[in-house]
Design an enzyme around this catalytic site. Structure first.
Site, PDB file in Angstrom:
ATOM      1  N   GLU A 228       0.873  -1.170   0.000  1.00 31.01           N
ATOM      2  CA  GLU A 228       0.000   0.000   0.000  1.00 31.01           C
ATOM      3  C   GLU A 228       0.909   1.218   0.000  1.00 31.01           C
ATOM      4  O   GLU A 228       1.404   1.634  -1.035  1.00 31.01           O
ATOM      5  CB  GLU A 228      -0.949  -0.055   1.210  1.00 31.01           C
ATOM      6  N   ARG A 306      -8.047   2.301  13.915  1.00 30.65           N
ATOM      7  CA  ARG A 306      -8.660   0.980  13.714  1.00 30.65           C
ATOM      8  C   ARG A 306      -8.407   0.087  14.932  1.00 30.65           C
ATOM      9  O   ARG A 306      -9.247  -0.746  15.276  1.00 30.65           O
ATOM     10  CB  ARG A 306      -8.186   0.314  12.417  1.00 30.65           C
ATOM     11  N   GLU A 712      -9.882  -8.967   5.470  1.00 32.34           N
ATOM     12  CA  GLU A 712      -9.214  -8.876   6.755  1.00 32.34           C
ATOM     13  C   GLU A 712      -9.856  -9.640   7.910  1.00 32.34           C
ATOM     14  O   GLU A 712      -9.136 -10.220   8.727  1.00 32.34           O
ATOM     15  CB  GLU A 712      -9.095  -7.397   7.157  1.00 32.34           C
TER      16      GLU A 712
END
Lengths: 773, 467
Positions: A228, A306, A712
């Site tokens: 990423e 998160r 995920e």
């Protein structure tokens, strides 16, 4: 076909990954010179001997960067090329170019780094915090009043939890090939999850507008978050090489450089306090997460929330206060990895629950079951849970594993066996789907129907083994009512779909698949209107099915063929000058979040599930094997069940690896010790237990085709492996000190058996339960 | 100057004089331009570069999977390399089909390696069952699937092809008929190319190269290796008087497969799966394992316990013997001169019972934290006449712990004596801390591995010995 046709070239060995593409005769190979230690300064590089290796050798440093020498997206703290100082081992000091990789490597070894001064290196998150080295401000999410609630609890347990980093081990290492264009720009084939991000970074590095930079991503040989943000540097270096030399440049990292220089999952060190009533109801939970962010900001500010969003796992807790602190150390910049901070959060709450169950002498599974979230509960960040499926999946998983019988059989085994002990543990998951950064929840698609009726789809999604191309193919084919063989998903290019977001956060299909469907629907609408006119009917009485144009209800000819195929209608529409292309855009609806108040609806929905894992420990050697895993996963209406079951098993394997086997080791001065596949072990075919996977297929109205995201959430199931081994260890040594320090290596297991677990990880229990009983 | 070699790549014969020695992987990818063989780690740990190597062993063509990143190009003289392109020449094979139908290929990068490994299993013609199939892929890593689908693919194959013809020629015909191998490729596999055996002055003697190429992934221009496997008898295990002579090119695979070895050391084959991986065992030699002089080499530990001696040969052809126990001077340094090399390994042809124990993070294909072997020679009444205890990973060199082993001599050892032996062993080592474990952990493992040996050799002592 009843299988993923996208895989055919893989098994034939004909798929072209970056290193497999044909090379121009003028191409130069690039290898990076990496900083040798974790922290230091130097006065410059002596390169004359290196240049003498071969006339083709070129060496580029920070001074060769025409634009801004900066990779950081949040803060300017990550230079592309170091300039007289480095902050972690593996920072790029120079780029060596040569006609062959072998020559480039040889030249690399001849470079001298001048006047190195070693500086002290910080490797520990808490130490960095103590020295005030933090990134941005800590984030705090809370609800209720934990202070008050904790004083009212029957039992309060405090503890410390450690979780290690994790290397991605995508089988294809990072790489890119850059081509100089006659427009003065650069075209790149890059191994990235985020072509648009690479485009933005390369434009900045070269000081060019974005339209001068074109990125194509064909497919990735695995990524898992590692490509990423962390793919940017390698693409930018290749681009810089091509820009300076005016020749194509390929940079394809070897495994050792890749492991050395690229970011990994963040190690965390955390403190928790959990308070319960004596019946096992969780009343309050506090946690402080010290995230080891590494040397630069990278994605840490997106990852820490998160962790906080998932700090309560799948549990209903009325009073919560969780704090996330990004601590700057002299390790490689830690980055995205499947779960994106979620697993670190889950491991802490699950450790707290395990500790609580031991203190209360309860079956940990019963304690979990008792405290699960339910529909209409509000999370600690204020989101109402619509259609919670925690209890449904946990109960079904306990049924599937026959939990009570399993426990009894394990107890029986343990009573009869001295050397080998068995253990079992289960954990529920509740994982939010959407990018936590609101603006990122957008995507586009471009669909062309060629006039022979074959279909081309471009989106921002990058295929990396997760099957997003297959899902978009199926969705598009379904929309047009044509066989999937008539649909081709194109490579991902910044010139076909612009301003895209990374293929990440499990949202690849949710966003890009939805955009592709909207675009396809637009074209289909035009085709049906055209056909209706031609057949003197109305478009609602027509549809495409199996490649044919058929009458449908409310037509009285419903079920009859019109005599035309999809291809016929396309050809006629083309001849009638009808637009057979469409671009569409999708933005996930109804998301809002107030960062000040840490309150809102950051997720489109949640994914639920449960895994139960059993393990057998050889208490003589401290080694273990996993026996069986039962997984019940909330998949909703799967677009491609074979792909999704592969994602569940694959994510579980990575989670199990992170929890038990995979040990990222740094020396005390910050050098990576586990820098090869011989020192960093990932699961192999022997390691994985038998996996029994069952799907909960209740539809989900919040994602394309009533599906749910898959990438995920199942990673978290692996955490059950840690507790299964701990359970077996506990059976062998019931008075041992519980410890929450992942990964559970055989060395740690033996420390527990030998009563050598040190105090910081142990629990301090303020327990007024005895008085009450 | 490099030597000229002759080999077959898939169905094509090649005679080449490579400019420099390099891993076969580089030649396959860069010169032959066959890109289906992938570079994943360049150290034999991932299997993405797997190929099938055909070579003459004792005069017969033998085909096995090996990692091409640790295979020397000039070692290919007289050999046959089959890559994924060779297997796929006639389209999708049943192995590939099984992978497709079970979704066992996700990102696809590891897929050719898995297909090659399982195809090799069929060519080899051993038993086709779950255990053998999983062993066949124990050198392949996949980071996407979690192996569930790969195991399902394997199960499908086992079901479809439960039995294979025993005779090699018949088997090739069968595999071609079933499409597991293209007919044109199978037709070439009955014989191997004649090696050129060009003699050039060499700078280094190598066995299989499985460790050398890990340490030297991009060897110097000057390297001209001599590979031992073309020497006469180098691949033999033969009985001479009261000794077994193991040739310098005998691989781990051949050692464990040898009937002689299995008869002499009952049960020794059970340890094979914990040592390296199938493709490495297929190529790594015992002599190379010793020459590398690692303090943690698994085969060295086994051979130390078996009381091995080395036959060392110098450049002029004269030889001397050296006990393995005295062969190690310091970290990665052997007591042999630069112009000398290991010509053979001798072990006493005496039946012993041997226990091998190893603790590593991963049970398969991992380097040990501590490894150990205990070999005991027993009289009919269970009296211990001879005991050798070898331990690796606890010193710069692999160790023989004589004092500890001596505790076990005489009458069948009691728990008390075994515990004393374990304590002695523990006291005799002073390991270092590294990525595979701390010093104190290693010490505790030494104690526990001695107990594990004793439990294996004298199971009746288990209850008394467990901590």
């Amino acid at each position: 076909m009843n299988y993923n046709t996208d895989s055919i070239p893989h098994v034939l060995g004909t798929t072209l990954y970056i290193d497999d593409l044909p090379e121009a005769s003028t191409l130069l190979h690039a290898v990076p010179l990496l900083s040798p230690t974790a922290h230091g300064t130097y006065s410059g590089l002596e390169v004359s001997e290196a240049l003498a290796v071969h006339p083709s050798v070129r060496i580029l440093t920070a001074r060769d960067v025409p634009g801004k020498n900066e990779l950081g997206m949040v803060m300017d703290d990550e230079p592309l090329l170091a300039d007289r100082k480095w902050h972690y081992q593996g920072e790029v000091l120079a780029l060596v170019l040569a006609a062959t990789k072998s020559l480039a490597r040889k030249a690399l070894t001849k470079i001298a780094i001048l006047n190195i001064t070693e500086l002290p290196a910080i490797t520990d998150a808490r130490e960095a915090y103590a020295q005030g080295k933090i990134i941005l401000k800590p984030r705090v999410q809370q609800c209720g009043d934990t202070e008050q609630a904790l004083t009212d609890c029957d039992i309060v347990i405090r503890g410390r939890v450690e979780s290690g980093g994790q290397e991605h081990v995508y089988l294809e290492t990072q790489g890119a090939i850059a081509f100089p264009e006659d427009t003065g720009g650069i075209r790149l084939i890059a191994g990235t999850q985020s072509p648009s991000l690479v485009q933005q970074v390369v434009a900045r590095i070269l000081g060019l507008p974005m339209h001068k930079i074109e990125i194509e991503t064909r497919r990735l040989g695995g990524a898992f978050g590692g490509k990423e943000e962390q793919a940017n540097a390698w693409a930018a270096l290749a681009a810089l090489g091509a820009y300076v030399t005016k020749r194509p440049v390929k940079l394809y990292l070897n495994r050792r450089d890749d492991m050395q220089a690229t970011g990994k999952r963040h190690p965390y060190s955390s403190d928790f306090t959990i308070g319960l009533s004596k019946d096992g109801t969780i009343r309050a939970f506090e946690a402080v997460f010290y995230q080891n962010s590494g040397a630069s900001t990278d994605l840490s500010p997106a990852i820490i929330p998160r962790t906080l969003f998932h700090a309560c796992g799948a549990y209903r807790i009325p009073n919560v206060k969780v704090t996330g602190i990004m601590c700057r150390t002299n390790l490689v910049p830690f980055t995205a990895f499947r779960g994106f901070g979620g697993p670190q959060g889950f491991f802490v709450i699950e450790s707290a629950i395990e500790a609580a169950a031991h203190a209360l002498h309860m079956d940990p599974m019963e304690l979990r079951l008792k405290n699960l979230v339910h529909t209409n509960d509000r999370t600690h960040y204020g989101m109402r849970l619509e259609d919670a499926r925690a209890e449904a999946t946990v109960k079904r998983c306990m049924e599937l594993a026959d939990w009570h019988k399993l426990r009894a059989s394990i107890d029986e085994f343990n009573s009869k066996n001295h050397r080998y002990k068995k253990g079992a543990a289960g954990i529920p998951i509740c994982f939010g789907i959407s990018f936590t950064k609101l603006m990122m929840n957008q995507g586009g698609a471009l669909v062309h129907v060629y006039h022979d009726g074959s279909v081309s789809v471009s989106t921002g999604a990058v295929e990396m083994g997760q099957g997003v191309n297959r899902k978009i193919t199926l969705l598009t084919a379904r929309c047009f009512g044509i066989p999937e063989t008539r649909v081709k998903v194109e490579t991902t290019r910044t010139t076909t779909v612009a301003n895209t977001q990374p293929t990440a956060a499990s949202t690849g299909t949710d966003i890009n698949g939805a955009a592709a469907c909207i675009a396809a629907e637009q074209i289909k609408e035009r085709l049906l209107l055209f056909a209706a006119e031609m057949l003197h009917t109305i478009k609602t009485e027509l549809d495409f099915s199996n490649g044919r144009l058929v009458y449908v209800k409310p037509s009285d000819k419903a079920g009859q063929d019109t005599g035309y195929s999809f291809d016929d209608i396309v050809k006629k529409a083309y001849e009638s000058r009808i637009d057979l292309s469409a671009h569409a855009f999708y933005a996930t609806p109804d998301l809002f979040y107030n960062m000040e108040k840490e309150h809102g609806k950051p997720f489109a929905y949640h994914v639920y599930g449960c895994a139960i894992v059993t393990a057998t420990v050889d208490t003589l050697k401290g080694t273990y094997r996993f026996d069986t895993a039962w997984i019940v996963h909330d998949l909703a209406n799967s677009i491609a069940p074979d792909i999704d079951s592969g994602q569940i098993e694959g994510a579980f394997a990575q989670g199990l690896g992170w929890s038990t086997l995979e040990e990222l080791c740094f020396s005390s001065d910050g050098r990576l010790l586990s820098n090869t596949l011989s020192t960093y072990k990932v699961p192999d075919a022997h390691f994985m237990p038998e996996m029994i996977v069952e799907i909960l297929d209740t539809p989900n109205p919040h994602a394309v085709a009533n599906s749910k995201a898959i990438g995920e959430p199942p990673f978290m199931y692996g955490i059950a492996g840690y507790f299964a081994v701990l359970d077996a260890l506990h059976a062998a040594n019931p008075t041992g000190t519980l410890f929450f320090d992942l990964p559970m290596t055989p060395e740690k297991a033996l420390r527990y058996l030998d009563n050598l677990v040190e105090s910081p990880a142990t629990l301090k229990t303020h327990n007024n339960i005895e008085e009450n009983q | 100057m490099q030597r000229t070699i002759r080999f077959r790549l898939n169905t094509e014969e090649h005679t080449i004089t490579p400019e420099r020695e390099q891993p076969a992987l580089d030649w396959i990818r860069n010169t032959a331009q066959l890109k289906g063989t992938k570079e994943g780690c360049r150290e034999g740990d991932c299997g993405a570069c797997m190929v099938i190597l055909g070579e003459n062993i004792e005069g017969k063509p033998v085909y096995r999977a090996v990692t091409s990143c640790t295979l020397g190009l000039s070692d290919l003289d007289g050999k046959h390399i089959i890559t994924i392109e060779g297997i796929a020449a006639a389209g999708i094979t049943p192995v590939m089909q099984a992978f497709l139908e079970t979704g066992a290929s996700q990102c696809g990068f590891c897929s050719p390696g898995f297909v090659v490994a399982l195809t090799a299993l069929f060519i080899e013609g051993g038993p086709i069952d779950y255990h053998h199939a999983i062993t066949a892929i124990d050198g392949n890593l996949c980071r996407c699937t979690g192996y569930g689908s790969i195991r399902r693919a394997t199960a499908k194959l086992i079901e479809a092809f439960p039995e294979l013809p025993k005779d090699f020629a018949t088997r090739l015909a069968f595999l071609a008929e079933k499409g597991i191998l293209p007919q044109a490729l199978a037709d070439t596999m009955h014989t191997l190319p004649e090696p050129i055996r060009e003699i050039v002055s060499t700078t280094k003697t190598l066995g299989g190269g499985t460790d050398f190429f890990v340490q030297n992934p991009d060897p110097d221009q000057e390297l001209i290796p001599h590979y031992t496997d073309l020497e006469p008898h180098a691949q033999q295990i033969r009985l001479e008087d009261d000794r077994l002579i193991i040739g310098s090119a005998v691989t781990m695979r051949d050692f464990f497969a040898s009937e002689r070895i299995r008869t002499m050391y009952p049960g020794i084959e059970q340890y094979e799966q914990y040592i390296a991986s199938t493709p490495i065992r297929n190529r790594a030699t015992l002599a190379g394992n010793i020459a590398n002089a690692s303090p943690i080499a698994d085969m060295t530990i086994l051979l130390l316990a078996l009381g091995a001696e080395l036959i060392i040969k110098n450049a002029h052809g004269s030889s001397r013997s050296l006990s393995l126990q005295n062969a190690f001077i310091s970290y990665k340094k052997l007591a042999i001169e630069s112009e000398e090399r290991i010509d053979a390994i001798m072990i006493p042809a005496t039946t012993v019972r041997i226990s091998f124990e190893k603790v590593s993070k991963r049970e398969h294909l991992d380097i040990a934290t501590v490894n150990s072997a205990l070999a005991v020679e027993e009289a009919r009444d269970g009296t211990i006449k001879q005991a050798r205890l070898a331990i690796g990973g606890v010193a710069p060199i692999p160790l023989i712990l004589e004092e500890a082993a001596a505790m076990l001599l005489g009458s069948r050892p009691t728990a008390e004596r075994i515990l004393q032996a374990a304590e002695r062993a523990q006291a005799a080592v002073s390991p270092i801390t590294d990525v595979r474990g701390t010093s104190e952990y290693r010490k505790r493992l030494v104690y526990r591995l001695v107990l594990a040996h004793a439990i294996r050799l004298w199971p009746e002592r288990e209850e008394e010995l467990l901590p």
